[in-house]
Design a protein around this motif. Sequence first.
Motif, PDB file in Angstrom:
ATOM      1  N   ALA A 397      27.441  13.046 109.694  1.00 53.33           N
ATOM      2  CA  ALA A 397      28.367  14.022 109.097  1.00 53.33           C
ATOM      3  C   ALA A 397      29.523  13.308 108.424  1.00 53.33           C
ATOM      4  CB  ALA A 397      28.901  14.968 110.172  1.00 53.33           C
ATOM      5  N   ILE A 398      29.925  13.851 107.275  1.00 55.00           N
ATOM      6  CA  ILE A 398      31.154  13.413 106.608  1.00 55.00           C
ATOM      7  C   ILE A 398      31.979  14.688 106.447  1.00 55.00           C
ATOM      8  CG2 ILE A 398      32.118  12.484 104.466  1.00 55.00           C
ATOM      9  CD1 ILE A 398      29.389  11.009 104.130  1.00 55.00           C
ATOM     10  N   ASN A 399      33.108  14.753 107.136  1.00 57.86           N
ATOM     11  CA  ASN A 399      33.912  15.986 107.105  1.00 57.86           C
ATOM     12  C   ASN A 399      35.320  15.685 106.607  1.00 57.86           C
ATOM     13  OD1 ASN A 399      31.800  17.327 108.484  1.00 57.86           O
ATOM     14  ND2 ASN A 399      32.613  16.612 110.444  1.00 57.86           N
ATOM     15  N   ALA A 400      35.818  16.556 105.759  1.00 57.42           N
ATOM     16  CA  ALA A 400      37.239  16.460 105.390  1.00 57.42           C
ATOM     17  C   ALA A 400      37.896  17.756 105.844  1.00 57.42           C
ATOM     18  CB  ALA A 400      37.384  16.276 103.889  1.00 57.42           C
ATOM     19  N   ALA A 401      38.851  17.628 106.774  1.00 61.13           N
ATOM     20  CA  ALA A 401      39.537  18.816 107.301  1.00 61.13           C
ATOM     21  C   ALA A 401      40.978  18.807 106.787  1.00 61.13           C
ATOM     22  CB  ALA A 401      39.517  18.806 108.821  1.00 61.13           C
ATOM     23  N   SER A 402      41.297  19.734 105.887  1.00 61.68           N
ATOM     24  CA  SER A 402      42.657  19.777 105.332  1.00 61.68           C
ATOM     25  C   SER A 402      43.624  20.488 106.269  1.00 61.68           C
ATOM     26  CB  SER A 402      42.664  20.501 103.986  1.00 61.68           C
ATOM     27  OG  SER A 402      41.853  19.799 103.097  1.00 61.68           O
ATOM     28  N   MET A 403      43.066  21.173 107.241  1.00 63.98           N
ATOM     29  CA  MET A 403      43.860  21.789 108.316  1.00 63.98           C
ATOM     30  C   MET A 403      43.057  21.576 109.598  1.00 63.98           C
ATOM     31  SD  MET A 403      42.970  25.795 107.934  1.00 63.98           S
ATOM     32  CE  MET A 403      43.726  26.083 106.376  1.00 63.98           C
ATOM     33  N   SER A 404      43.558  22.041 110.735  1.00 61.45           N
ATOM     34  CA  SER A 404      42.835  21.750 111.982  1.00 61.45           C
ATOM     35  C   SER A 404      41.423  22.335 111.978  1.00 61.45           C
ATOM     36  CB  SER A 404      43.614  22.303 113.181  1.00 61.45           C
ATOM     37  OG  SER A 404      43.557  23.718 113.172  1.00 61.45           O
ATOM     38  N   ILE A 428      36.690  12.574 108.357  1.00 59.99           N
ATOM     39  CA  ILE A 428      36.030  12.223 109.622  1.00 59.99           C
ATOM     40  C   ILE A 428      34.612  11.734 109.306  1.00 59.99           C
ATOM     41  CG2 ILE A 428      35.324  13.112 111.892  1.00 59.99           C
ATOM     42  CD1 ILE A 428      37.304  15.542 111.187  1.00 59.99           C
ATOM     43  N   LEU A 429      34.334  10.489 109.654  1.00 59.01           N
ATOM     44  CA  LEU A 429      33.006   9.925 109.388  1.00 59.01           C
ATOM     45  C   LEU A 429      32.261   9.779 110.712  1.00 59.01           C
ATOM     46  CD1 LEU A 429      34.077   7.074 106.902  1.00 59.01           C
ATOM     47  CD2 LEU A 429      33.513   9.463 106.402  1.00 59.01           C
ATOM     48  N   VAL A 430      31.157  10.498 110.841  1.00 55.29           N
ATOM     49  CA  VAL A 430      30.343  10.388 112.063  1.00 55.29           C
ATOM     50  C   VAL A 430      29.102   9.597 111.680  1.00 55.29           C
ATOM     51  CG1 VAL A 430      29.184  11.627 113.933  1.00 55.29           C
ATOM     52  CG2 VAL A 430      31.163  12.659 112.774  1.00 55.29           C
ATOM     53  N   ARG A 431      29.059   8.347 112.142  1.00 51.27           N
ATOM     54  CA  ARG A 431      27.940   7.495 111.759  1.00 51.27           C
ATOM     55  C   ARG A 431      26.705   7.858 112.564  1.00 51.27           C
ATOM     56  NH1 ARG A 431      29.380   2.758 108.698  1.00 51.27           N
ATOM     57  NH2 ARG A 431      31.644   2.544 108.604  1.00 51.27           N
ATOM     58  N   LYS A 432      25.553   7.373 112.056  1.00 53.57           N
ATOM     59  CA  LYS A 432      24.279   7.602 112.730  1.00 53.57           C
ATOM     60  C   LYS A 432      24.403   7.175 114.194  1.00 53.57           C
ATOM     61  CE  LYS A 432      19.556   6.044 112.349  1.00 53.57           C
ATOM     62  NZ  LYS A 432      18.741   4.910 111.935  1.00 53.57           N
ATOM     63  N   CYS A 433      23.997   8.047 115.106  1.00 56.75           N
ATOM     64  CA  CYS A 433      24.037   7.718 116.542  1.00 56.75           C
ATOM     65  C   CYS A 433      22.914   8.492 117.220  1.00 56.75           C
ATOM     66  CB  CYS A 433      25.400   8.093 117.140  1.00 56.75           C
ATOM     67  SG  CYS A 433      25.716   9.868 117.059  1.00 56.75           S
ATOM     68  N   SER A 434      22.782   8.346 118.527  1.00 54.08           N
ATOM     69  CA  SER A 434      21.693   9.055 119.222  1.00 54.08           C
ATOM     70  C   SER A 434      22.036  10.540 119.304  1.00 54.08           C
ATOM     71  CB  SER A 434      21.526   8.496 120.629  1.00 54.08           C
ATOM     72  OG  SER A 434      22.680   8.821 121.383  1.00 54.08           O
ATOM     73  N   ARG A 435      21.020  11.361 119.569  1.00 55.35           N
ATOM     74  CA  ARG A 435      21.263  12.813 119.720  1.00 55.35           C
ATOM     75  C   ARG A 435      22.263  13.086 120.829  1.00 55.35           C
ATOM     76  NH1 ARG A 435      15.893  13.534 118.360  1.00 55.35           N
ATOM     77  NH2 ARG A 435      15.574  15.031 116.665  1.00 55.35           N
ATOM     78  N   ILE A 436      22.083  12.360 121.949  1.00 58.58           N
ATOM     79  CA  ILE A 436      22.939  12.649 123.104  1.00 58.58           C
ATOM     80  C   ILE A 436      24.400  12.300 122.793  1.00 58.58           C
ATOM     81  CG2 ILE A 436      22.469  10.422 124.304  1.00 58.58           C
ATOM     82  CD1 ILE A 436      22.734  13.766 126.085  1.00 58.58           C
TER      83      ILE A 436
END
Length: 555
Positions: A397-404, A428-436
């Motif tokens: 996931a690549i997320n940009a949150a301009s507010m909470s 917010i950058l969520v890199r490849k990781c395990s499902r858990i």
Amino acid sequence: MEKQPRLLCSELCVQRRPYEVILNCAILAWKDVQIGQKHTGRSIYGSVKAGSHCVPVCEIIAVQEKEDDSPCKDTGKWQKVPQSPVDCQHAFTVFYIERTRQHCWRCSNVTFHCSDQSLCLLWVQTIREQLGLLTNRPKRLLVYINPYGGKQRGKQIYDHKVAPIFSRATISTDVIVTERANHARDHLKTEADLKKYDGVVCVGGDGMFSEIMHGLVSRMQRDAGVDENSMEETLVPCGLRIGIIPSGSTDCVCYATAGSNDPVTSALHIVVGDSQPMDICSVHNEDSLLRYSVSLLGYGFYGDVLTDSERKRWMGPARYDISGVKTFLSHRYYEGTVSFLPAEGNLGTPRDKMQCLSGCAICRQTSSDRLVSKDEDSVSDAECRDTWTVIRGKFLAINAASMSCACPRSPKGLSPSAHLADGTTDLILVRKCSRIDFLRHLLRHTNKDDQFDHSFVEVYRVKQFRFTPRHQECDSEVDLRERESGAGGKRFLSQICREHRACGCMPSQSNWNCDGEILPYTAIQVRVHCQLITLFARGIEEQPVFEDPYTHCAI
Ligand SMILES: CCCCCCCCCCCCC/C=C/[C@@H](O)[C@H](CO)NC(=O)CCCCCCCCCCCCCCC
Ligand SMILES: Nc1ncnc2c1ncn2[C@@H]1O[C@H](COP(=O)(O)OP(=O)(O)OP(=O)(O)O)[C@@H](O)[C@H]1O
Ligand SMILES: [Ca+2]
């Protein structure tokens, strides 16, 4: 608080008991004279302990004279109220805001009985005069209702819960029930006579808010001759405030600016004329503006949830949970490059645990800095400094949150310390990781644990960012080499294609979720525009403070 000079002080009856009632330009207070001095310290928010009550004038909704011989509110019977200690034939009712559970407001009322009509009229007139001095309150509103948002209760919510409050506060309204998607946006953009109104209200969810915001922002730019497509342009802020009566599926803009998704609370924020400035991101592809975003710009996980959920609109709000589980199980990741321009100065960090609350110091500082230096966020200056950070990788996931992005599903939101009006977005950058591991990360959006405290999660506070998916990186690299080396470029092209096959990864791509709308491009450039719009809201209030209500009522 400094003591204000009294405008009025009388002994009046409330529920047949004598009260000492005081009005000054800041508060209305009433104290049971029989309970007298016994009261102890308590909330400033108009509570009722120990016979003392206090309401800030700015939280009075209206005052109304009661008809003679009307049924007594307290008993419900037609009767003449007893004469002692004061004659109670003449009465007036004050409607005011009362705080209840979790940032929710209600319209409460109290009826004061007076010994004679002239005293009653004096009180009514003086309170009305005080209310007349509150010039931030709207008088005329343009209201758009989406009858199909959320659980399709928008019209009912407006008619039963909101319209009576507006009418009590003598706010006049023009109401338009939308007949199609983008009806409200187009009407605002081209037709609406905005001079007639003090604000625009949408009844619906984040999608409906987005329509209103797009209509107003585009209208402002068109009227000012500003080209929205150009990322370099400084956009003109909107003069009209926007109110949100929540009746959608996520309602994150309302929740993150008022602390709840309660329609009555939102209506009351409109009545008292609250103001909350808010940042807006413009999202571009090359030389064209794609959309504006105020809450979440999400690629990968949230893009896929949205794409899947659009086919399930008929399910209402539950569609997001079903599509969420499905997307989680598919566990797709995406490759690409994210480049960003970090925010500079005293803007805090996404991990500093400084929640953006009502009157937030960081947002206030941003406002005053902007007054000093009008050009502070000019694109060309920033680019000249060449401080872009570039990150390549495989992301869930690549997320940009301009507010909470707080909402009932995630009460602290995607980025709990993001600010509403600081001119930045949290990337917010969520890199490849395990499902858990990803599940652990998601679960932390629903509890107090830090969702950024994982080795595979990075978060940056930024003013601009760009994303290029891997397959387009190849294309642009090829284009560049071809242009640079002429015939030799052909050799280079075949080499890249061979490499691509060898790595075995299919050039898969997701969609961008832009405040709940799917964007038609994956390569995007984003710029935050500081405080471009203002809502009828005040941000999330801190928990009530306790103080003596009668003599030292803090406001
Ligand atoms: C285990 C529970 C984990 C729960 C995690 C919940 C995180 C929720 C974060 C919500 C963030 C909302 C951001 C706001 C976006 C709005 O501009 C937009 C328009 O309204 N809404 C959505 O895109 C709508 C987005 C809706 C996203 C819902 C995601 C649901 C994920 C469920 C994952 C379940 C995994 C279960 C494994 C067995
Ligand atoms: N009369 C209408 N008919 C069909 N669609 C409409 C109509 N009026 C508005 N819309 C569209 O409906 C979409 C969804 O509306 P809305 O945002 O109110 O509810 P939601 O999607 O359930 O909530 P959320 O956006 O909070 O998830 C919006 O994108 C809006 O453009
Ligand atoms: Ca912000």
